[in-house]
Design a protein around this motif. Structure first.
Motif, PDB file in Angstrom:
ATOM      1  N   GLN A  37       0.916  -1.263   0.037  1.00 17.39           N
ATOM      2  CA  GLN A  37      -0.009  -0.113  -0.170  1.00 17.39           C
ATOM      3  C   GLN A  37       0.683   1.400   0.066  1.00 17.39           C
ATOM      4  OE1 GLN A  37      -1.373  -2.815   1.583  1.00 17.39           O
ATOM      5  NE2 GLN A  37      -2.819  -2.365   2.877  1.00 17.39           N
ATOM      6  N   GLN A  97      -1.702 -13.300   3.553  1.00 17.60           N
ATOM      7  CA  GLN A  97      -2.389 -12.044   3.802  1.00 17.60           C
ATOM      8  C   GLN A  97      -3.298 -11.677   2.644  1.00 17.60           C
ATOM      9  OE1 GLN A  97      -0.325  -8.825   5.762  1.00 17.60           O
ATOM     10  NE2 GLN A  97      -0.983  -9.385   7.687  1.00 17.60           N
ATOM     11  N   PHE A 115      -4.212  -0.198  16.082  1.00 12.13           N
ATOM     12  CA  PHE A 115      -2.789  -0.361  15.209  1.00 12.13           C
ATOM     13  C   PHE A 115      -2.167   0.793  14.927  1.00 12.13           C
ATOM     14  CE2 PHE A 115      -6.484  -3.326  13.726  1.00 12.13           C
ATOM     15  CZ  PHE A 115      -5.836  -4.401  14.195  1.00 12.13           C
ATOM     16  N   GLY A 155      -8.568  -7.476  10.812  1.00 22.04           N
ATOM     17  CA  GLY A 155      -8.494  -5.914  11.595  1.00 22.04           C
ATOM     18  C   GLY A 155      -8.760  -4.996  10.489  1.00 22.04           C
ATOM     19  N   ALA A 206      -8.313   0.970   5.538  1.00 24.00           N
ATOM     20  CA  ALA A 206      -7.638  -0.198   5.261  1.00 24.00           C
ATOM     21  C   ALA A 206      -8.225  -1.618   5.985  1.00 24.00           C
ATOM     22  CB  ALA A 206      -6.198   0.094   5.547  1.00 24.00           C
ATOM     23  N   GLY A 232      -6.940  -5.834   7.040  1.00 22.09           N
ATOM     24  CA  GLY A 232      -6.146  -6.856   6.731  1.00 22.09           C
ATOM     25  C   GLY A 232      -6.345  -8.299   7.235  1.00 22.09           C
TER      26      GLY A 232
HETATM   27  C1  2U9 Z   1      -1.407   1.473   4.899  1.00 20.88           C
HETATM   28  C2  2U9 Z   1      -2.408   1.883   5.862  1.00 20.88           C
HETATM   29  C3  2U9 Z   1      -3.042   0.956   6.755  1.00 20.88           C
HETATM   30  C4  2U9 Z   1      -3.771  -2.692   7.034  1.00 20.88           C
HETATM   31  C5  2U9 Z   1      -4.577  -3.110   8.332  1.00 20.88           C
HETATM   32  C6  2U9 Z   1      -4.782  -4.692   9.819  1.00 20.88           C
HETATM   33  C7  2U9 Z   1      -5.742  -3.503  10.367  1.00 20.88           C
HETATM   34  C8  2U9 Z   1      -4.875  -5.932  10.696  1.00 20.88           C
HETATM   35  C9  2U9 Z   1      -3.679  -8.239  10.606  1.00 20.88           C
HETATM   36  C10 2U9 Z   1      -4.992  -9.067  10.586  1.00 20.88           C
HETATM   37  C11 2U9 Z   1      -4.445 -10.360  10.610  1.00 20.88           C
HETATM   38  C12 2U9 Z   1      -2.479  -8.814  10.135  1.00 20.88           C
HETATM   39  O1  2U9 Z   1      -2.640 -11.134   9.106  1.00 20.88           O
HETATM   40  S1  2U9 Z   1      -2.672 -10.468  10.282  1.00 20.88           S
HETATM   41  O2  2U9 Z   1      -2.028 -10.804  11.433  1.00 20.88           O
HETATM   42  N1  2U9 Z   1      -3.850  -6.854   9.855  1.00 20.88           N
HETATM   43  O3  2U9 Z   1      -5.286  -6.032  11.701  1.00 20.88           O
HETATM   44  N2  2U9 Z   1      -4.104  -4.439   8.740  1.00 20.88           N
HETATM   45  S2  2U9 Z   1      -5.559  -2.401   9.134  1.00 20.88           S
HETATM   46  O4  2U9 Z   1      -3.880  -1.382   7.352  1.00 20.88           O
HETATM   47  C13 2U9 Z   1      -2.934  -0.333   6.658  1.00 20.88           C
HETATM   48  C14 2U9 Z   1      -2.005  -0.818   5.673  1.00 20.88           C
HETATM   49  C15 2U9 Z   1      -1.372   0.114   4.912  1.00 20.88           C
HETATM   50  C16 2U9 Z   1      -0.645   2.013   4.321  1.00 20.88           C
END
Ligand code: 2U9
Length: 344
Positions: free
Chosen positions: A175, A210, A250, A284, A307, A309
């Motif tokens: 991203q 992911q 986060f 998340g 965003a 993930g």
């Molecule tokens: C940018 C800005 C925001 C991506 C996000 C999550 C919340 C999250 C986890 C889920 C289970 C990782 O695989 S996991 O361990 N991820 O909870 N990810 S928001 O947010 C972003 C990404 C890039 C520039």
């Protein structure tokens, strides 16, 4: 010598093979490396110069006769029914062979991609070896954040912090690269493999997969985030699947949330998949922190974004009731062949 040749000439002229093995026996007997013709040519070397003149011609004609007979019969057997398999019933069904199948993680990843593609998201990819900026600093990770620790991240080159090179710990770096190199609006999902320094067990692995997503434009709100993810869940787990959002934290999103779905196994009544709570956490999410937008060269006064993930393994575990993460990377065909895809 002439006597022998006359005898064999008669034998060759009378020969009519019906089976492939008879024809092969003929070839070996007359034309083989230890066959009659080779033997006659060896004898020919020992005769006097007078005889050589007469027998040379006779011998060559004899050789030609044997060769012609052989190719004539060989051709005939290829044109008509195969003499070797003449007694095989060709109407019987052939031996089957097993088709491969798609890996369950690939099936689920493709399903996730399809849902978001229908909403207008594009698919973006990036490198698995990342620098500190794209994996941590641009995403607002403070200097002392535990994820930057050797215990959590596989570092390839550990320098002063900002020069570190590591295996990416999430696909969020894609991203960052996308925003640095383009202009809003962005609507993309980022599937890929990520690495974490974890001991391998049924519940954790040193790599997993992911899908992250990003939507940046003017006036993107938390309501857009909730509706998009609600729609995604209906498509993936079926109409009527409930969702709930719990506040979370986060570094890269503010506000942040975790999303649960009503347990797809027991439909919320309680089972050991949902630890008898009726809910399972699947992802998340949050609104992209304005600092992160600015770090990537996006005007945070004009643009907002959401965003999210998710771990593909987690989504797959819930879909197929798989309780041990290690099954995904052992390549045991007894496990893999249970997942039949429509497209092979
Ligand atoms: C940018 C800005 C925001 C991506 C996000 C999550 C919340 C999250 C986890 C889920 C289970 C990782 O695989 S996991 O361990 N991820 O909870 N990810 S928001 O947010 C972003 C990404 C890039 C520039």
């Amino acid at each position: 010598m002439q006597e022998k040749i006359d005898k064999y000439t008669a034998e060759i002229k009378a020969f009519a093979a019906t089976k492939a093995d008879e024809l092969e026996a003929f070839r070996i007997k007359f034309l083989g490396t230890k066959g009659i013709i080779k033997d006659l040519f060896d004898q020919f070397k020992t005769v006097g110069p007078e005889e050589k003149r007469t027998f040379g011609k006779v011998l060559n004609q004899f050789k030609q006769l044997a060769e012609e007979k052989y190719s004539e019969l060989k051709e005939a057997s290829a044109n008509t029914a195969d003499t070797a398999t003449a007694d095989i019933d060709k109407t019987l069904p052939g031996d089957g062979f097993e088709l491969g199948s798609r890996h369950p993680l690939t099936l689920v990843r493709n399903e996730i991609i399809d849902v978001f593609k229908r909403l207008g998201f594009v698919v973006a990819e990036g490198p698995e070896i990342e620098d500190d900026w794209h994996n941590f600093s641009a995403l607002n990770f403070p200097e002392e954040h535990p994820a930057r620790d050797m215990q959590d991240t596989f570092f390839i080159k550990k320098n002063s912090g900002t020069d570190d090179i590591a295996l990416r710990t999430h696909t969020s770096s894609v991203q960052v690269r996308m925003m640095e190199n383009g202009k809003p609006p962005f609507r993309a999902i980022m599937p890929g493999r990520v690495y974490r320094n974890e001991a391998i067990s049924a519940r954790a692995h040193c790599f997993f997969h992911q899908v992250e997503g990003l939507y940046v434009d003017e006036n993107v709100s938390f309501a857009d985030l909730k509706q998009t993810l609600y729609h995604f869940v209906q498509e993936l787990y079926g109409e009527g699947t409930k969702v709930r959002f719990r506040p979370s934290y986060f570094p890269f999103t503010e506000p942040s949330a975790e999303m649960d779905v009503s347990c797809t196994i027991c439909k919320g009544s309680g089972c050991n998949m949902c630890k008898y709570s009726g809910w399972v956490e699947i992802l998340g999410c949050g609104m992209v922190d304005p600092n992160v937008l600015e770090n990537c060269g996006i005007d945070s006064k004009k643009y907002t974004g959401f965003a999210f993930g998710m771990g593909i393994e987690r989504i797959t575990n819930l879909k197929y009731v798989i309780r041990d993460l290690r099954l995904f990377s052992e390549n045991d065909v007894r496990f893999l062949k249970q997942f039949q895809s429509e497209i092979i």
